[in-house]
Design an enzyme around this catalytic site. Structure first.
Site, short mmCIF file in Angstrom:
data_model
loop_
_atom_site.label_atom_id
_atom_site.label_comp_id
_atom_site.label_asym_id
_atom_site.label_seq_id
_atom_site.Cartn_x
_atom_site.Cartn_y
_atom_site.Cartn_z
N CYS A 2 30.61 28.52 24.95
CA CYS A 2 30.66 27.94 26.28
C CYS A 2 29.31 28.05 26.98
CB CYS A 2 31.71 28.65 27.11
SG CYS A 2 33.27 28.93 26.25
N TRP A 74 34.72 25.84 25.44
CA TRP A 74 35.18 25.61 24.07
C TRP A 74 36.41 26.46 23.90
CZ3 TRP A 74 35.41 28.15 19.15
CH2 TRP A 74 35.48 27.27 18.06
N ASN A 98 32.14 33.05 29.29
CA ASN A 98 31.87 32.76 27.88
C ASN A 98 32.24 34.00 27.09
OD1 ASN A 98 30.90 32.00 25.39
ND2 ASN A 98 28.75 32.26 25.90
N GLY A 99 33.09 33.85 26.09
CA GLY A 99 33.46 34.99 25.26
C GLY A 99 34.96 35.14 25.15
N GLU A 480 24.67 23.42 1.40
CA GLU A 480 24.30 22.94 2.73
C GLU A 480 24.64 21.47 2.89
OE1 GLU A 480 22.44 22.57 6.59
OE2 GLU A 480 23.63 24.05 5.50
N LYS A 484 27.14 20.08 5.76
CA LYS A 484 26.76 19.05 6.72
C LYS A 484 27.73 17.88 6.70
CE LYS A 484 23.24 20.66 8.84
NZ LYS A 484 23.88 21.97 8.71
N HIS A 503 34.35 25.44 -14.84
CA HIS A 503 35.21 26.56 -14.49
C HIS A 503 36.15 26.21 -13.34
CE1 HIS A 503 33.13 29.41 -17.15
NE2 HIS A 503 32.05 28.70 -16.84
#
Length: 608
Positions: A2, A74, A98-99, A480, A484, A503
């Site tokens: 946030c 958020w 925030n948290g 990565e 993405k 495998h």
């Protein structure tokens, strides 16, 4: 996570609050709100979704107060609705947060027993009621906050305003960042210096457990024990980085194109290009030659930068490297060899799990080196050594330029370690340094593939699942690439070591499965070709990312080949990051997703 902004101003602040929140959009959010005092009366405007919805609410019902707080949320507790949006209010106090307040349920039950009625399921509302109840029982606003803070368990940054007091703003932090901005007859609170940049460059960062009492002309900072303390006021450079997409459609694309410049800036900071040597601080508190072990902890993309660095350190410095996802490391109680080196990697420098890993390492006798993009962050301040990445603010939630700058710093460290330990001689160091110097040029060459990649993305946008393969340092880059693609397009993708194909993953391959192979023509290229042949035999659609020699010796039919410049093996991960970023970007654009702010993601993960 946030974003928080608070302003004690001279003019109406609602518009300024929203403008500052726009600078914090990169953190990710799903609702937003502001609260101001008009004639001492607390008034809020909140909205679900993007800031444009909050702006519409303010246009319909303006706020004219000269003190206020704002927030982008958020969701953690409770759905992303207008009701759950911040600021929350109770008994003459409004708060943004925030948290996570871990013990909010116990506090809520205590308050409900006193007759307090809750209107949401959020943890933040508990904070508002806790402070409001203290004021109802006769405490001043300052004392009510001072009494509430020790009772909160978890990680948080908080900002409060109080009905009837238009010259008081209180902020507090524990585990989440918060900064104080100093103006002329005005004062500010913000999650970071970027939020404060339009108003001031004079910033003080609250330290762990601090809380700050602001009026328009001064600030009193108290530590966790309640003692008045001084925190240094620094001149922030955030004002130099205006949030502007330039000629690009999205911040992410702008940041992809900034990579040659910022990687050059970063390498120039760590390399003596004239002498062909790595240039690190002379006062390192450890000796590379005597290090017993290196540990690396990070999350997400930063973890994959660390995984790439493991290959470099073991290759050049011949030292054992343990790498962990920070959220696992912090709880595993791993034994650590005294005098070892812990490297923590984080774009924001505020990642909660990485910060916890750092603290564990320090408690267990490790030297801690931080690779961060925010040198004033908590991780930077708590580390013994800071190696900043000079990427500048990264607005797109999916990391691009921060990642390649992390790779540049880590490669420089690995070369320096190899030289100090006697496994890299002066001639080899010069060769490696010169390869690093060439990376920006090669990245520019890779960017020329964008139009070709945009065409390939049309095919990928129709896929349900995508497999990425690579060997050696191409393995983390394959991971990565898959990360993405997942982040931006919401297509399921997995990155695998190419040797692991037989495998398990080979069972997934059929004629509908795109398989993206990261394979520069290096010492393991032939092994990777054999894996491509196994894919081809099962009808998989091979998309090969390689150089001219690799394309010439592929020996299998591909649906598309992205031909990269022929680069030294050391810098291949840095250069090959460009096409895998462009693949994800253009696939997401083709699918119409929110590239800069993908759903459910946050830029800075400051809670577990």
């Amino acid at each position: 996570m946030c974003g928080i902004i608070g302003i004690l101003g001279k003019e109406p602040v609602a518009g300024q609050l929203v403008d500052s929140l726009k600078r914090l959009e990169y953190r990710g959010y799903d609702s937003a709100g502001v609260a101001t005092l008009e004639g001492g009366v607390l008034t809020r405007r909140r909205a679900e979704g993007k800031l444009k919805n909050l702006e519409a609410a303010l246009a319909k019902a303006p706020l004219m107060g000269t003190i206020g707080i704002g927030h982008t949320r958020w969701a953690t507790h409770g759905a992303p609705t207008e009701t759950n949006a911040h600021p929350h209010a109770s008994e003459g106090v409004a708060v943004v947060h925030n948290g996570i307040i871990e013990n909010f349920r116990e506090l809520r039950q205590e308050l409900e027993a006193k007759g307090v009625v809750f209107s949401t399921q959020t943890d933040t509302e508990t904070v508002a009621h806790l402070v409001g109840q203290g004021m109802k029982e006769g405490l001043s606003a300052v004392d009510a906050v001072g009494a509430a803070l020790p009772r909160l368990r978890g990680a948080f940054a908080l900002a409060f305003v109080f009905e009837g007091n238009e010259n008081l703003l209180i902020g507090a932090r524990k585990g989440s960042p918060l900064a104080v901005g100093y103006g002329e007859g005005e004062m500010y609170l913000g999650s970071d210096a970027i939020a404060l940049a339009p108003f001031t460059s004079a910033v003080a960062y609250l330290e762990e457990g601090d809380w700050a009492i602001l009026d328009r002309n001064s600030v009193e900072i108290r530590d966790e024990a309640g003692h008045v303390v001084q925190r240094p006021v620094i001149r922030s450079s955030a004002t130099a980085f205006l949030v502007d997409k330039g000629n690009h459609k999205h911040f992410m694309l702008k940041e992809i194109y900034e990579q040659p410049e910022v990687v050059a800036r970063t390498t120039a900071h760590y390399l003596d290009m004239a002498a062909g040597k790595v240039r690190l601080p002379a006062d390192l508190p450890f000796d590379w030659a005597n290090l017993p072990r290196i540990s690396i902890a990070a999350c997400g993309t930063a973890y994959l930068a660390g995984l790439t660095a493991k290959y470099w350190f073991e290759r050049f410095a011949r030292i054992q490297v343990d790498i962990d996802i920070a959220s696992e490391f912090r709880y595993r109680e791993t034994p650590m060899v005294p005098g070892g080196l812990m490297i923590v990697v984080s774009q924001s420098g505020e990642t909660a799990d990485t910060l916890a890993s750092l603290r564990y390492a320090k408690e267990n006798g490790q030297h801690v080196l931080a690779v961060v993009n925010v040198p004033t962050s908590t991780i930077a301040r708590e580390s013994h050594i800071v190696m900043p990445t000079l990427a500048g603010p990264e607005i797109g939630v999916a990391s691009t330029k921060a990642f390649t700058c992390q790779l540049a710093v880590l490669a420089s460290l690995a070369i320096a370690a190899g030289k100090a330990r006697g496994f890299v001689n002066a001639e080899e160091e010069d060769k490696l340094v010169r390869a690093m110097m060439e990376a920006p040029r090669y990245m520019n060459e890779a960017l020329k593939q964008e139009e070709h990649i945009a065409g390939i993305a049309k095919m990928l946008s129709k896929a349900r699942d995508v497999l990425y393969l690579g060997r050696g340092t191409s393995y983390p880059i394959a991971m990565e690439g898959a990360l993405k693609l997942k982040e931006l397009s919401y297509i399921h993708a997995e990155g695998y070591a190419a040797g692991e194909l037989k495998h398990g993953p080979i069972a997934l391959i059929d004629e509908t499965m795109p398989v993206i192979v990261i394979a520069p023509f290096d010492k393991v290229y032939e092994k990777t070709v054999s894996n491509m042949q196994e894919v081809a035999a099962r009808g998989g659609q091979i998309l090969l990312v390689t150089d001219e020699k690799g394309a010439e010796h592929a020996e299998v039919e591909t649906v598309a080949t992205i031909v990269m410049p022929d680069v030294p093996a050391t810098i291949a991960p840095i250069v090959y990051s460009v096409p895998i970023q462009l693949i994800a970007y253009h696939t997401a654009v083709e699918m119409g997703t929110d590239v800069d702010q993908p759903r459910n993601l946050a830029k800075s993960v400051t809670v577990e």
